[in-house]
Design an enzyme around this catalytic site. Structure first.
Site, short mmCIF file in Angstrom:
data_model
loop_
_atom_site.label_atom_id
_atom_site.label_comp_id
_atom_site.label_asym_id
_atom_site.label_seq_id
_atom_site.Cartn_x
_atom_site.Cartn_y
_atom_site.Cartn_z
N LYS A 1 0.84 -1.21 0.00
CA LYS A 1 0.00 0.00 0.00
C LYS A 1 0.87 1.26 0.00
O LYS A 1 0.64 2.18 -0.79
CB LYS A 1 -0.94 0.00 1.22
CG LYS A 1 -1.93 -1.17 1.20
CD LYS A 1 -2.87 -1.16 2.38
CE LYS A 1 -2.22 -1.41 3.71
NZ LYS A 1 -1.58 -2.73 3.84
N THR A 2 1.88 1.30 0.89
CA THR A 2 2.77 2.46 0.94
C THR A 2 3.53 2.60 -0.38
O THR A 2 3.68 3.71 -0.91
CB THR A 2 3.78 2.29 2.10
OG1 THR A 2 3.04 2.02 3.29
CG2 THR A 2 4.62 3.53 2.29
N ASP B 1 -1.58 6.85 6.19
CA ASP B 1 -1.52 5.43 6.53
C ASP B 1 -2.44 5.16 7.72
O ASP B 1 -2.70 6.07 8.52
CB ASP B 1 -0.06 5.08 6.89
CG ASP B 1 0.22 3.60 6.74
OD1 ASP B 1 -0.65 2.87 6.25
OD2 ASP B 1 1.34 3.18 7.10
N THR C 1 -5.75 -1.37 6.82
CA THR C 1 -5.87 -2.82 6.89
C THR C 1 -7.31 -3.19 7.23
O THR C 1 -7.66 -4.36 7.21
CB THR C 1 -4.94 -3.39 7.99
OG1 THR C 1 -5.17 -2.65 9.19
CG2 THR C 1 -3.49 -3.28 7.60
N ARG D 1 6.58 -8.20 1.86
CA ARG D 1 7.43 -7.83 3.00
C ARG D 1 8.03 -9.08 3.64
O ARG D 1 9.21 -9.11 4.01
CB ARG D 1 6.64 -7.03 4.03
CG ARG D 1 7.47 -6.75 5.30
CD ARG D 1 6.77 -5.82 6.26
NE ARG D 1 6.68 -4.48 5.73
CZ ARG D 1 5.61 -3.70 5.85
NH1 ARG D 1 4.54 -4.14 6.48
NH2 ARG D 1 5.61 -2.49 5.33
P1 ADP Z 1 2.11 -1.91 3.23
O1 ADP Z 1 2.13 -0.40 3.15
O2 ADP Z 1 0.93 -2.52 2.53
O3 ADP Z 1 2.27 -2.45 4.62
P2 ADP Z 1 4.64 -1.69 1.82
O4 ADP Z 1 4.26 -0.89 0.62
O5 ADP Z 1 5.36 -0.97 2.92
O6 ADP Z 1 3.37 -2.46 2.40
O7 ADP Z 1 5.51 -2.92 1.28
C1 ADP Z 1 6.32 -3.71 2.15
C2 ADP Z 1 7.59 -4.15 1.45
O8 ADP Z 1 7.23 -5.03 0.39
C3 ADP Z 1 8.38 -3.02 0.81
O9 ADP Z 1 9.76 -3.30 0.96
C4 ADP Z 1 8.05 -3.08 -0.65
O10 ADP Z 1 9.14 -2.71 -1.42
C5 ADP Z 1 7.73 -4.54 -0.85
N1 ADP Z 1 6.69 -4.67 -1.86
C6 ADP Z 1 5.35 -4.60 -1.66
N2 ADP Z 1 4.70 -4.81 -2.82
C7 ADP Z 1 5.65 -5.01 -3.75
C8 ADP Z 1 5.61 -5.29 -5.15
N3 ADP Z 1 4.45 -5.43 -5.81
N4 ADP Z 1 6.79 -5.42 -5.79
C9 ADP Z 1 7.95 -5.32 -5.13
N5 ADP Z 1 8.06 -5.08 -3.82
C10 ADP Z 1 6.92 -4.93 -3.13
#
Ligand code: ADP
Length: 364
Positions: free
Chosen positions: A70-71, A115, A164, A223
Site C-alpha cells: 500500500k505504501t 496510513d 488494513t 514484505r
Molecule cells: P504496506 O504499506 O501494505 O504495509 P509496503 O508498501 O510498505 O506495504 O511494502 C512492504 C515491502 O514489500 C516493501 O519493501 C516493498 O518494497 C515490498 N513490496 C510490496 N509490494 C511489492 C511489489 N508489488 N513489488 C515489489 N516489492 C513490493
C-alpha cells in the site's frame, strides 16, 4: 509490539531498521510493480486520465493486509503524477488541529498519504472529508460561545489513504474516495519476480529453486518474502554455502518456524487453539486472541486474512471456526459431524467432548 510478535520472522509489520532496507527495495513506477494486476491497471488509468486533464486525480483508498504494497503504491502514485508526497498516519492525527496544520500547508497537486487512516480521531475524520470534497477547512478561532469558524480554501490535492481495516472507515469518509483498490495476497510467481529483482539489488546469489521455495512460503506477502530472503542469505553465509538454494531455503525456514505452507507460529497457534481448545469453534475473536496471547486486532488483521484465504479458517456469524483443512494440516482428526459443525467442543485426540454451551471460555 509484543515479544511474540517481535520474534516472528513472518510478522507482516516492519521494524525501523527494516524500513530502511524496504525503502531501497521499493519499485518506483507502476510498470515495475509485479502483481495486483487489476488494481494497478485501474490505478494506471485513473492517473493517466488525470495527467491528461491536467488536474489532481480522485482520492485513492488502498486496503488490504499489512506488507502487500500500500505504501509502495502510494509513493508510485505521487511519482507517476510527478508530485511531491507528504506522509502521515491516522494515529499521528489525534486532533482536528493536527490535520488542519497538514492540510493548510499542502501545495497544489501534492499527494497526502494517510496510513492507517481508520485510526484517525472522529473530529479529524470529519474535517478530512470536508477537505477532500470541497478543498476547504474551517479553522476555529477562539473558544466557547465566542468561537468562530473561518473557512480556509485549500489548493486541489490528492489523498491516498491506506487501511488494513476498510470496514472500520465510516461511510461518509469511504464515499469521498473516488477510487478504492483492495490488495490481495500475491501469487507465488509474482513473489518470485519480486525476490529475483531484490536478490540482485542486495547482491545475493540465489538459484531458481531457492527463490521459488522462499516465495511459496511467504504468506503471499512481499514484505515477508524480502525478510525470508535475508534470513536464508544469513543461513547460507553462516553455513558456508555461497548460493541461496533449495537446501538453504528449507533449512533456514525450518529454523525460523515457517512451515511448508508458509504458516508461522502465530498462524499455527490460532489453528491449534481453534481445534484443540475450542473443538473447531465457532469461537469469538477476543476469546481466540486471549488463547494465543495476542491482541484481537493482530489476530484479525494479521493471522486471519491469510488463514481464511488459504481455507483454514471460516468466519461464521457465531465466530471463527476451523475448516477440515486446518485439522488435517495439524495432523488432527475433526470431531464427528464435520469440522466447524459447531455442535460440540470435541477435543482432538480423544479429549473431553463437551457441548459448546458448557465451555466457559467461549464467552466473547
Ligand atoms: P504496506 O504499506 O501494505 O504495509 P509496503 O508498501 O510498505 O506495504 O511494502 C512492504 C515491502 O514489500 C516493501 O519493501 C516493498 O518494497 C515490498 N513490496 C510490496 N509490494 C511489492 C511489489 N508489488 N513489488 C515489489 N516489492 C513490493
Amino acid at each position: 509490539m509484543t515479544d511474540a510478535e517481535e520474534s516472528r520472522v513472518v510478522d507482516p509489520e516492519s521494524s525501523e531498521e527494516e524500513r530502511q532496507v524496504e525503502a531501497a527495495l521499493r519499485p518506483r513506477r507502476l510498470a515495475d510493480f509485479p502483481g495486483q494486476g487489476r488494481v494497478c491497471d485501474q490505478l494506471g488509468l485513473v492517473i493517466e486520465a488525470a495527467r491528461r486533464r491536467g488536474t489532481a486525480p480522485d482520492h485513492v483508498l488502498l486496503s488490504g493486509p499489512p506488507g502487500l504494497g500500500k505504501t509502495t503504491l502510494a509513493m508510485i502514485v505521487a511519482a507517476e503524477l510527478d508530485q511531491p508526497m507528504r506522509i502521515t498516519s491516522g494515529p499521528a492525527i489525534q486532533h482536528a488541529g493536527d490535520l488542519a496544520a497538514v492540510l493548510s500547508s499542502l501545495a497544489e497537486g501534492e499527494v497526502l498519504f494517510l496510513d492507517e487512516i481508520h485510526r484517525m480521531s472522529r473530529p479529524a475524520e470529519e474535517m478530512l472529508y470536508l477537505a477532500m470534497e470541497d478543498f476547504r477547512v474551517d479553522v476555529i478561532v477562539g473558544k466557547g460561545p465566542g468561537a468562530t469558524a473561518i473557512p480556509l480554501e485549500l489548493p486541489p490535492f490528492t489523498v491516498v489513504g491506506a487501511t488494513t481495516r476498510a470496514g472500520l472507515l465510516p461511510a461518509p469518509l469511504r464515499d469521498r474516495f473516488g477510487f478504492t483498490g483492495h490488495l490481495d495476497f500475491y501469487r507465488t510467481q509474482d513473489l518470485v519476480l519480486i525476490l529475483t529483482r531484490n536478490a540482485q539489488l542486495l547482491q545475493i546469489e540465489a538459484d531458481a529453486p531457492g527463490i521459488e521455495q522462499i516465495a511459496s512460503r511467504s504468506r503471499g506477502t512481499p514484505r515477508i518474502a524480502n525478510r525470508l530472503l535475508r534470513r536464508v542469505r544469513d543461513w547460507a553465509q553462516v553455513h558456508g554455502a555461497h548460493v541461496v538454494d533449495l537446501a538453504a531455503a528449507q533449512a533456514a525456514l525450518e529454523l525460523f518456524d515457517v512451515d511448508a505452507l508458509g504458516l508461522d507460529r502465530l498462524d499455527r497457534a490460532v489453528l491449534e487453539a481453534l481445534c484443540r481448545r475450542f473443538g473447531g469453534g465457532p469461537v469469538g475473536l477476543s476469546t481466540l486472541a486471549v488463547a494465543v496471547g495476542e491482541e484481537p486486532d493482530t489476530v484479525e488483521s494479521v493471522a486471519e486474512p491469510f488463514l481464511v484465504r488459504e481455507g483454514f479458517m471460516l468466519r461464521t456469524p457465531r465466530g471463527r471456526a476451523a475448516s477440515a483443512a486446518a485439522w488435517s494440516h495439524l495432523g488432527l482428526t475433526p470431531p464427528p459431524g464435520g469440522a466447524a459443525a459447531g455442535g460440540f467442543a470435541a477435543g482432538a485426540n480423544g479429549q473431553d467432548v463437551l457441548p459448546l454451551s458448557s465451555d466457559p471460555s467461549r464467552l466473547g
